[in-house]
Design a protein around this motif. Structure first.
Motif, mmCIF file in Angstrom:
data_model
loop_
_atom_site.group_PDB
_atom_site.id
_atom_site.type_symbol
_atom_site.label_atom_id
_atom_site.label_comp_id
_atom_site.label_asym_id
_atom_site.label_seq_id
_atom_site.Cartn_x
_atom_site.Cartn_y
_atom_site.Cartn_z
ATOM 1 N N ASP A 121 0.672 -1.114 0.145
ATOM 2 C CA ASP A 121 -0.050 -0.029 0.051
ATOM 3 C C ASP A 121 0.985 1.260 0.092
ATOM 4 O OD1 ASP A 121 -1.955 2.161 0.681
ATOM 5 O OD2 ASP A 121 -3.095 0.735 1.468
ATOM 6 N N GLY A 122 0.630 1.978 -1.134
ATOM 7 C CA GLY A 122 1.736 3.062 -0.968
ATOM 8 C C GLY A 122 1.187 4.405 -0.648
ATOM 9 N N ALA A 123 0.029 4.315 0.406
ATOM 10 C CA ALA A 123 -0.545 5.605 0.707
ATOM 11 C C ALA A 123 -0.963 5.362 2.320
ATOM 12 C CB ALA A 123 -2.012 5.782 0.048
ATOM 13 N N LEU A 124 -0.006 4.421 2.834
ATOM 14 C CA LEU A 124 -0.202 4.492 4.317
ATOM 15 C C LEU A 124 0.243 5.885 5.013
ATOM 16 C CD1 LEU A 124 1.350 0.911 5.138
ATOM 17 C CD2 LEU A 124 -0.796 1.549 4.925
ATOM 18 N N GLN A 125 -0.377 5.895 6.230
ATOM 19 C CA GLN A 125 -0.090 7.180 6.929
ATOM 20 C C GLN A 125 1.214 7.636 7.012
ATOM 21 O OE1 GLN A 125 -2.206 9.787 7.408
ATOM 22 N NE2 GLN A 125 -4.162 8.632 6.854
ATOM 23 N N PHE A 126 1.832 8.657 6.501
ATOM 24 C CA PHE A 126 3.376 9.058 6.529
ATOM 25 C C PHE A 126 4.163 8.136 5.629
ATOM 26 C CE2 PHE A 126 0.769 11.104 10.106
ATOM 27 C CZ PHE A 126 0.991 12.458 9.866
ATOM 28 N N ALA A 127 3.739 7.522 4.951
ATOM 29 C CA ALA A 127 4.342 6.302 4.383
ATOM 30 C C ALA A 127 4.210 6.294 2.709
ATOM 31 C CB ALA A 127 4.199 4.991 4.941
ATOM 32 N N ASN A 128 4.662 7.498 2.338
ATOM 33 C CA ASN A 128 4.254 7.514 0.745
ATOM 34 C C ASN A 128 5.212 6.544 0.156
ATOM 35 O OD1 ASN A 128 2.853 9.916 1.732
ATOM 36 N ND2 ASN A 128 3.182 11.076 0.197
ATOM 37 N N ALA A 129 4.857 6.008 -0.819
ATOM 38 C CA ALA A 129 5.531 5.069 -1.709
ATOM 39 C C ALA A 129 7.033 5.655 -2.054
ATOM 40 C CB ALA A 129 4.857 4.549 -2.950
ATOM 41 N N ASP A 130 6.956 6.753 -2.405
ATOM 42 C CA ASP A 130 8.547 7.520 -2.997
ATOM 43 C C ASP A 130 9.552 7.564 -1.446
ATOM 44 O OD1 ASP A 130 7.062 9.584 -1.786
ATOM 45 O OD2 ASP A 130 7.744 11.048 -3.421
ATOM 46 N N ASN A 131 8.890 7.286 -0.463
ATOM 47 C CA ASN A 131 9.629 7.246 0.612
ATOM 48 C C ASN A 131 10.688 6.152 0.767
ATOM 49 O OD1 ASN A 131 8.484 9.586 1.931
ATOM 50 N ND2 ASN A 131 7.392 8.334 3.511
ATOM 51 N N PHE A 132 10.276 5.152 -0.091
ATOM 52 C CA PHE A 132 11.158 3.748 0.022
ATOM 53 C C PHE A 132 11.824 3.386 -1.153
ATOM 54 C CE2 PHE A 132 7.206 3.277 2.813
ATOM 55 C CZ PHE A 132 7.514 3.844 3.605
ATOM 56 N N PHE A 133 11.787 4.640 -2.266
ATOM 57 C CA PHE A 133 12.378 4.258 -3.447
ATOM 58 C C PHE A 133 13.158 5.436 -3.966
ATOM 59 C CE2 PHE A 133 12.362 4.759 -8.248
ATOM 60 C CZ PHE A 133 12.865 3.487 -8.572
ATOM 61 N N ARG A 134 14.302 5.400 -4.637
ATOM 62 C CA ARG A 134 15.137 6.356 -5.146
ATOM 63 C C ARG A 134 15.428 5.931 -6.613
ATOM 64 N NH1 ARG A 134 13.352 7.270 -1.060
ATOM 65 N NH2 ARG A 134 14.365 8.525 0.930
ATOM 66 N N VAL A 135 15.733 7.104 -7.445
ATOM 67 C CA VAL A 135 15.934 6.955 -8.842
ATOM 68 C C VAL A 135 17.443 7.275 -8.956
ATOM 69 C CG1 VAL A 135 15.897 7.915 -11.077
ATOM 70 C CG2 VAL A 135 13.817 7.827 -9.597
ATOM 71 N N ASP A 136 18.322 6.242 -9.345
ATOM 72 C CA ASP A 136 19.511 6.193 -9.509
ATOM 73 C C ASP A 136 19.983 5.566 -10.659
ATOM 74 O OD1 ASP A 136 19.812 3.370 -8.776
ATOM 75 O OD2 ASP A 136 20.594 3.950 -6.623
ATOM 76 N N ASN A 137 21.306 5.266 -10.985
ATOM 77 C CA ASN A 137 21.870 4.363 -12.124
ATOM 78 C C ASN A 137 21.662 3.347 -12.255
ATOM 79 O OD1 ASN A 137 22.862 7.050 -13.475
ATOM 80 N ND2 ASN A 137 24.766 6.739 -12.587
ATOM 81 N N THR A 138 20.999 2.478 -11.297
ATOM 82 C CA THR A 138 20.515 1.144 -11.381
ATOM 83 C C THR A 138 19.424 0.897 -11.948
ATOM 84 O OG1 THR A 138 19.646 1.301 -9.135
ATOM 85 C CG2 THR A 138 21.679 0.641 -9.168
ATOM 86 N N VAL A 139 18.428 1.936 -12.228
ATOM 87 C CA VAL A 139 17.307 2.120 -13.103
ATOM 88 C C VAL A 139 17.658 1.911 -14.648
ATOM 89 C CG1 VAL A 139 15.129 3.025 -13.488
ATOM 90 C CG2 VAL A 139 15.932 3.110 -11.268
ATOM 91 N N ASN A 140 16.954 1.058 -15.067
ATOM 92 C CA ASN A 140 17.346 0.646 -16.539
ATOM 93 C C ASN A 140 16.070 1.299 -17.392
ATOM 94 O OD1 ASN A 140 18.753 -0.468 -18.988
ATOM 95 N ND2 ASN A 140 16.942 -1.875 -19.025
ATOM 96 N N ARG A 141 14.799 1.499 -16.666
ATOM 97 C CA ARG A 141 13.693 1.770 -17.508
ATOM 98 C C ARG A 141 12.438 2.102 -16.551
ATOM 99 N NH1 ARG A 141 12.000 0.968 -22.651
ATOM 100 N NH2 ARG A 141 9.903 0.616 -23.024
ATOM 101 N N LEU A 142 11.678 2.960 -16.991
ATOM 102 C CA LEU A 142 10.574 3.323 -16.333
ATOM 103 C C LEU A 142 9.440 3.103 -17.430
ATOM 104 C CD1 LEU A 142 8.658 4.540 -14.202
ATOM 105 C CD2 LEU A 142 9.241 6.790 -15.127
ATOM 106 N N GLU A 143 8.305 2.379 -16.812
ATOM 107 C CA GLU A 143 7.182 2.205 -17.597
ATOM 108 C C GLU A 143 5.874 2.612 -16.701
ATOM 109 O OE1 GLU A 143 8.527 -1.608 -20.342
ATOM 110 O OE2 GLU A 143 6.715 -1.832 -19.109
ATOM 111 N N ALA A 144 4.924 3.724 -17.270
ATOM 112 C CA ALA A 144 4.118 4.375 -16.462
ATOM 113 C C ALA A 144 2.752 4.115 -17.107
ATOM 114 C CB ALA A 144 4.653 5.792 -16.160
ATOM 115 N N LEU A 145 1.783 3.433 -16.550
ATOM 116 C CA LEU A 145 0.554 2.970 -17.093
ATOM 117 C C LEU A 145 -0.401 3.784 -16.502
ATOM 118 C CD1 LEU A 145 -1.388 0.962 -18.532
ATOM 119 C CD2 LEU A 145 -1.184 -0.362 -16.667
#
Length: 809
Positions: A121-145
């Protein structure tokens, strides 16, 4: 502010020209043509983008490098249909998909890494999903549906899926190293290495980053400090592969919240003593909290820790060809999160010294303010009460997705079972403090000068704290998800394909929370200053105390989601599609707490149901990419669960409908000398049948712009030298359901240059280069807003520039 903008632009040019030398070599400036792109998110298997009946945007590692986003939210601004608020800092930002309103976070989309949720669940109180993810050079691709088949392949995702696909090793050993600095004290190092341990058989990839900076808004301490490491090992055999991977994230980030501004219609300016582009209440001089507790002991907190998640994620993926055109794919991951969250949340707006004293029961001019730091008596023009909110969360999530795929002459069938268990244990301890209403605020004490220091109620503060631990929570929420899904692709002809999917969700949620009482420290034997008892201050008069009794609750969901679609490929470059989808979102964590703490049989807890209809036209060629996607959506039982600054929670429901169109394009002109990327959304989200009354019928959905877009032209001046500008436009919105407070439209401009010297890339990127004051939200924790005058709002960051050197090898 204008002088600072000019200085930043000049600095950007200087940094560039100091590095712009050496011979010209190609730097892969042209975007990879979408005509041959393969997508996997929201599909039963890899499929060409033009043959896929979904609205999906893709970004390769090279494209992400060119954009050099300051956060994951900044990257997602480039996706049509996603209205993204980036003013919170690197993390804690909000994303709204296709006009679906919420209290914030990523409530109606799921953020994934390699096809599994970052957290269920990416919307728990004070726990937005982007708190637990960072974009860096290990990312090869983004797909946004957006919309579409999101509800078939994931839970609670009728708004879409955001899938970050990480790098894997190949037979060729490759690496990337990057150093980055900035005008705000940034020092960042990224590294990624990948290759083969055994050729054609065993591959590895390892990478990550470490970063520290002072923050664009001036906090007086390290606003961001930490990093992550990610690694995987993949073994390929004749009939499939097996992969294991691990991620460790340990990062501290300051979360920025509303500050005072002065609004006159569409005009915004800074509040006296407050810089709207660089100011913040989150400042070093008020960073320490140390207060006694009514139940014994002391509660201590340091604002400099900010949002501090420690994330460990261990996963595995296995694919095997069973023969007879049947294959099995299993993905699993265990995620453990330990997060301390500390932030400064305004408790209303600034008040004059006299008005605030009056609100605390002091008559006339019988008030006296002093600095906590040295005791000096001061006469502040305005004061500000601030919430010092501390939240500790321990979370874990085990997820397994098992699917079988059968291919036949005309298509394929995918059937799967999805199992996810998650738990969130959290503790809240909130206090209010009193400060000057300025940049670099200072803690204040307030006393009633008509009384003596020994009198009851003489002091309204305790070391600058106006309300000591006025709210405590000790709660636990658990989810057990058991979902079956089937997806069918059928090719009627070479040009016409059909798609249908269904998901049955049999989900259980349960939890508990400690009941609370109130107390004070009057008879504790403690003193405020070594002499006077706590009877002399009102700061402790309403302290929250956790009881030893718990309330237990449970809630079950049995829901079916489904989708139907058709895609017609007119020719190699043109296609049209149509899709209908039905999905849902289970009640969020705060909704469970609200309902079971104050059950109301007349307002039963319900999941949010959605219906979406979309049609689309796609044109992909070597020169142009165009996607035009009109959509229509309805929502029922949409709940609002904002938490107010006094600890109360909003709990109302609404129905909404939205008409809109998403636009996305990319042009490569004059033999790839000029590139233009564009995405935009036009929509009209409205409330329907809002339970609070007919006065809201037809009002614009809060915080939703009707028009927003991003355009980014770039010029490849030579094969090595590239320059770009970008414009992000965010249309007028309303902060509230009543449409009282207007959030004016704004345009944010960025610019940058890069130069390639062999395998070395020099780059400079400027953000908000004209120092625009653009607010993304008012103060949702203040209740009903008042409109013009002094307002509380959260502006985007001020002008800043970053310079980087990247080596590919």
């Amino acid at each position: 502010m204008k002088k600072k903008s000019i200085f930043l632009i000049a600095a950007t040019a200087t940094l560039y020209f100091n590095n712009a030398y050496a011979q010209e070599t190609p730097q892969d400036s042209a975007k990879v043509s979408s005509i041959d792109q393969i997508v996997i998110t929201g599909n039963s298997g890899p499929k060409k983008k033009i043959e896929s009946s979904i609205a999906i945007s893709t970004f390769s590692a090279k494209e992400i490098q060119k954009q050099n986003p300051i956060s994951a939210a900044a990257l997602l601004q480039r996706v049509p249909g996603f209205a993204v608020e980036t003013s919170g800092g690197e993390v804690g930002n909000n994303l709204f998909a296709r006009g679906i309103p919420s209290a914030g976070a990523y409530e109606f989309v799921q953020v994934q890494e390699d096809g599994l949720p970052v957290f269920e669940d990416g919307a728990l109180q004070f726990a937005n999903a982007d708190n637990f993810f960072r974009v860096d050079n290990t990312v090869n691709r983004l797909e946004a549906l957006r919309g579409g088949s999101g509800s078939i392949y994931a839970n609670n995702s009728p708004g879409g899926l955001i899938n970050f696909i990480t790098r894997e090793g190949t037979n060729d050993f490759r690496g990337t190293a990057k150093l980055e600095t900035s005008t705000y004290g940034l020092m960042r190092t990224d590294l990624n290495l990948g290759g083969a341990l055994v050729k054609d058989k065993l591959f590895f990839n390892v990478g990550g980053f470490y970063r520290t900076d002072d923050g664009i808004r001036k906090t007086g301490f390290k606003a961001n400090n930490g990093g992550q490491v990610r690694m995987n090992l993949k073994y390929v055999f004749d009939k499939g592969y097996a992969k294991i991977y691990y991620k460790r994230l340990d990062d501290r980030n300051t979360f920025f919240l509303p500050i005072p501004l002065i609004q006159n219609g569409n005009d915004l300016k800074g509040f006296p003593g407050f810089n709207p582009n660089y100011g913040t209440y989150s400042y070093r001089a008020i960073s320490q909290l140390n207060i006694p507790q009514a139940g014994g002991g002391f509660f201590t907190r340091n604002l400099e820790d900010g949002i501090h998640p420690k994330v460990d994620a261990l996963g595995a993926e296995f694919k095997y060809d069973l023969g007879n055109n049947i294959s099995v794919l299993n993905k699993m991951r265990y995620t453990d999160i330990n997060m301390n969250y500390t932030g400064i949340f305004p408790a209303g707006g600034p008040k004059t010294a006299a008005d605030f004293a009056k609100s605390k029961g002091i008559a006339g001019s019988n008030y006296q303010y002093s600095l906590v730091s040295n005791g000096a008596i001061v006469n502040p023009g305005n004061v500000q009460e601030l919430g010092f909110w501390a939240i500790d969360k321990k979370m874990n999530n085990f997820v397994n997705d098992l699917q079988f795929n059968y291919k036949f002459d005309k298509g394929n069938v995918t059937a799967g079972f999805y199992k996810s268990n998650w738990k969130s244990q959290q503790y809240w301890n909130w206090s209010n403090i009193l400060t000057t209403a300025t940049d670099r605020p200072e803690l204040l004490n307030l006393v009633d000068s008509s009384l003596s220091p020994n009198d009851t109620g003489y002091s309204k503060t305790y070391n600058g704290v106006t309300a000591m631990t006025f709210l405590q929570r000790n709660t636990q929420t658990q989810g057990s998800l058991n979902d079956l899904y089937v997806n069918v692709d059928y090719n009627v002809t070479d040009a016409l394909s059909l798609n249908g999917g269904i998901r049955y969700s049999h989900d259980y949620y349960k939890g508990n929370f400690a009941n609370t009482t109130t107390s004070n420290l009057n008879n504790s034997g403690l003193t405020t200053d070594g002499t006077h008892s706590f009877a002399t201050t009102i700061a402790d008069d309403n302290m929250s105390v956790l009881g030893n009794k718990f309330t237990y609750w449970n809630y079950n969901i049995d829901k079916v989601s489904f989708t139907l679609a058709a895609n017609y490929k007119i020719n190699r470059e043109n296609a049209v599609y149509a899709r209908f989808s039905n999905g849902f979102r289970s009640p969020n964590e705060e909704a469970y707490y609200n309902y079971f703490s104050n059950p109301n049989p007349d307002k039963p807890l319900k999941s949010v149901s959605t219906n979406q209809l979309e049609v689309g036209y796609k044109y992909y060629s070597r020169t142009f990419d165009i996607a035009v996607i009109p959509f229509y959506s309805t929502l029922k039982n949409l709940s609002f669960t904002d938490i107010f600054s006094d600890g109360r929670s909003e709990n109302i429901f609404a129905n909404t409908q939205n008409y809109g169109v998403e636009l996305e394009g990319y042009a490569r002109l004059f033999n790839n000398i000029v590139e233009i990327a564009f995405n935009g959304t036009i929509q009209n989200p409205r409330y329907k049948n809002l339970e609070a009354g007919s006065l809201l019928e037809g009002n614009t959905v809060r915080r939703m712009p009707k028009v927003y877009f991003n355009i980014a032209p770039a010029v490849n001046i030579t094969k090595s030298w590239r320059a770009y500008v970008s414009m992000n436009y965010y249309g007028k919105r309303f902060q509230d359901e009543l449409n009282v407070q207007t959030l004016p439209s704004f345009s944010e401009f960025g610019a940058g240059m890069s130069y390639q010297v062999g395998k070395i890339r020099f780059a400079v990127d400027g953000t908000n280069i004209f120092n625009t004051i653009g607010i993304t939200e008012g103060d949702p924790r203040a209740g009903s807003p008042t409109g013009d005058g002094i307002i509380m709002a959260r502006p985007i960051m001020g002008a800043a520039a970053r310079a980087s050197i990247t080596l590919d090898f």
